[in-house]
Design an enzyme around this catalytic site. Structure first.
Site, short mmCIF file in Angstrom:
data_model
loop_
_atom_site.label_atom_id
_atom_site.label_comp_id
_atom_site.label_asym_id
_atom_site.label_seq_id
_atom_site.Cartn_x
_atom_site.Cartn_y
_atom_site.Cartn_z
CB SER A 61 -0.92 0.03 1.21
OG SER A 61 -2.11 -0.62 0.90
CE LYS A 64 -3.76 0.81 -1.39
NZ LYS A 64 -4.43 0.27 -0.21
CE1 TYR A 187 -3.75 -1.22 -5.15
CE2 TYR A 187 -4.09 -3.59 -5.22
CZ TYR A 187 -3.98 -2.42 -4.50
OH TYR A 187 -4.10 -2.44 -3.13
CE1 TYR A 238 -3.49 -0.35 4.91
CE2 TYR A 238 -2.23 -1.00 6.83
CZ TYR A 238 -2.39 -0.97 5.47
OH TYR A 238 -1.46 -1.55 4.67
CB VAL A 256 -0.36 -5.96 4.01
CG1 VAL A 256 -1.67 -5.37 4.46
CG2 VAL A 256 -0.30 -6.14 2.51
N1 GLU Z 1 -1.54 -5.46 -2.35
C1 GLU Z 1 -2.26 -5.33 -1.12
C2 GLU Z 1 -3.74 -5.48 -1.34
O1 GLU Z 1 -4.27 -4.89 -2.21
C3 GLU Z 1 -1.94 -4.00 -0.52
C4 GLU Z 1 -2.66 -3.80 0.75
C5 GLU Z 1 -1.90 -3.02 1.77
O2 GLU Z 1 -0.69 -2.98 1.79
O3 GLU Z 1 -2.60 -2.41 2.57
O4 GLU Z 1 -4.40 -6.20 -0.66
#
Ligand code: GLU
Length: 302
Positions: A61, A64, A187, A238, A256
Site C-alpha cells: 500500500s 498508493k 495495481y 488504515y 501489509v
Molecule cells: N496489495 C495489497 C492489497 O491490495 C496491498 C494492501 C496493503 O498494503 O494495505 O491487498
C-alpha cells in the site's frame, strides 16, 4: 543517534511476537516475522540505520502514495478528486461494502478501492509503460536506480487478489474505472515493487523537503508533496490513523508487507520494516519504533 536507534530496535523487537504475517497474499507469509529495522535520513544530510535495514520487502500500500502523485501530475486535481474522495474511513483498507452505495466513489486514495481508481488514471499506452512510469518515480524519489519488482510477490497476489478484482468490477459498474484488467495488472505490479528501509527513508526525505532530491532538483511539485503528506496523516495508517496521529504525529503510510514510509516536514524521512502486523494491518514493531522516535526527538507535527 545510531546508538539510540539500536536501543529502540532492541527494546521493541520482542513486541513483534504479538503480530502476524499477512498471509492472504501467500508469498508474504514467507517473510521473517522477527525482522525489524529502521532508517533515518535528515534534511541536514545525516544517515542512520539500525536492525534489519538492508532486507528487501514489497511496497504494497505504500505504492498508493506514489500513484496518487503520478495521477495528479498526469490529470490534475479536479479529474482525480472527481472520482475519489478526501475523507478518512473507519473501515478496513480492503472493505468493499461502501462501494455498493451510489455513487460508488471511494472515500479516499489510500484504501484499495480508491487506489484502484487512482491507478486507472495513470497515463501510458500499455500496462508496461504505466508500471515503468510508477517505477521510475519510485527510483527518483528513493535516488536508487536499482529498484525493481519482486515477481514472486506479484504473481502471488495476481493469482489470489479476488477481493481487489471484485472491487475493480464494482467500480466499473459505477463508471469509476474503464479498463479493469489493465488497472488490476498495474495495481498488483505497483504493490510488488521491492525496496528496503533506506529507500523508504530517502523517499520520506524527498517529501519532507517538499519534493526535492539531494541535488535540490524538484522531483515532484511542492504542492503535491504537501497534499500526499496530508493524506498520510488522515488515512495512511488504515483505520488506526487517528490513534497514530495522536501518539506519533508523523505523516506515514504503511503496507501489509510491514513497511512504513514516514516523513517529518523539513526535518527527516524515516523508513521502518517489521512484517509482523497488528489486527489493523500495521507493523507492530514499526509503529512502536515510530512512536518511540517521535517522543524522543519531538517529531509530532501538531
Ligand atoms: N496489495 C495489497 C492489497 O491490495 C496491498 C494492501 C496493503 O498494503 O494495505 O491487498
Amino acid at each position: 543517534m545510531k546508538a539510540f536507534l539500536e536501543e529502540l530496535v532492541n527494546q521493541h523487537r520482542p513486541s513483534v511476537g504479538e503480530g502476524k504475517l499477512a498471509d492472504y497474499i501467500p508469498q508474504l507469509s514467507e517473510q521473517d516475522p522477527t525482522a525489524l529495522g529502521i532508517s533515518v535520513r535528515t534534511c541536514d544530510g545525516e544517515v542512520y540505520s539500525a536492525g534489519d535495514c538492508p532486507e528487501r520487502f514489497t511496497m504494497q500500500s505504500i505504492s498508493k502514495v506514489i500513484t496518487l502523485i503520478l495521477a495528479l501530475m498526469d490529470r490534475g486535481g479536479e479529474a482525480v478528486f472527481e472520482r475519489v474522495g478526501m475523507e478518512p474511513t473507519g473501515d478496513p483498507f480492503n472493505s468493499i461494502y461502501k462501494l455498493e452505495q451510489a455513487p460508488g466513489k471511494p472515500l479516499n486514495p489510500m484504501i484499495n478501492a480508491g487506489a484502484l481508481v487512482v491507478s486507472s488514471l495513470i497515463k501510458g499506452s500499455t500496462v508496461e509503460e504505466r508500471v515503468g512510469r510508477v517505477l521510475s518515480l519510485v527510483r527518483r524519489m528513493a535516488e536508487n536506480p536499482k529498484i525493481e519488482l519482486d515477481h514472486a510477490v506479484y504473481y502471488s497476489e495476481r493469482a489470489t487478489g479476488f477481493r481487489n478484482r471484485s472491487m475493480a468490477y464494482f467500480l466499473k459498474e459505477f463508471g469509476m474505472i474503464e479498463d479493469v484488467e489493465a488497472t488490476l495488472e498495474l495495481y498488483f505490479q505497483q504493490c510488488s515493487i521491492a525496496i528496503n528501509c533506506d529507500d523508504l527513508a530517502q523517499m520520506g526525505l524527498c517529501l519532507a523537503r517538499l519534493g526535492q532530491n539531494d541535488a535540490g532538483e524538484q522531483v515532484i511539485p511542492r504542492e503535491l508533496a504537501r497534499l500526499v503528506k496530508t493524506f498520510m496523516v488522515t488515512c495512511g495508517m488504515y483505520n488506526a490513523s487517528g490513534e497514530f496521529a495522536i501518539l506519533a504525529g508523523i505523516p506515514a503510510k504503511s503496507g501489509v508487507s510491514g513497511g512504513i514510509l514516514a516523513s517529518v516536514p523539513e526535518r527527516m524521512g524515516i523508513g521502518v520494516f517489521g512484517p509482523a502486523l497488528d489486527e489493523k494491518g500495521n507493523s507492530v514493531g514499526g509503529v512502536r519504533l515510530l512512536k518511540g522516535l517521535s517522543r524522543e526527538l519531538n517529531l509530532s507535527i501538531f
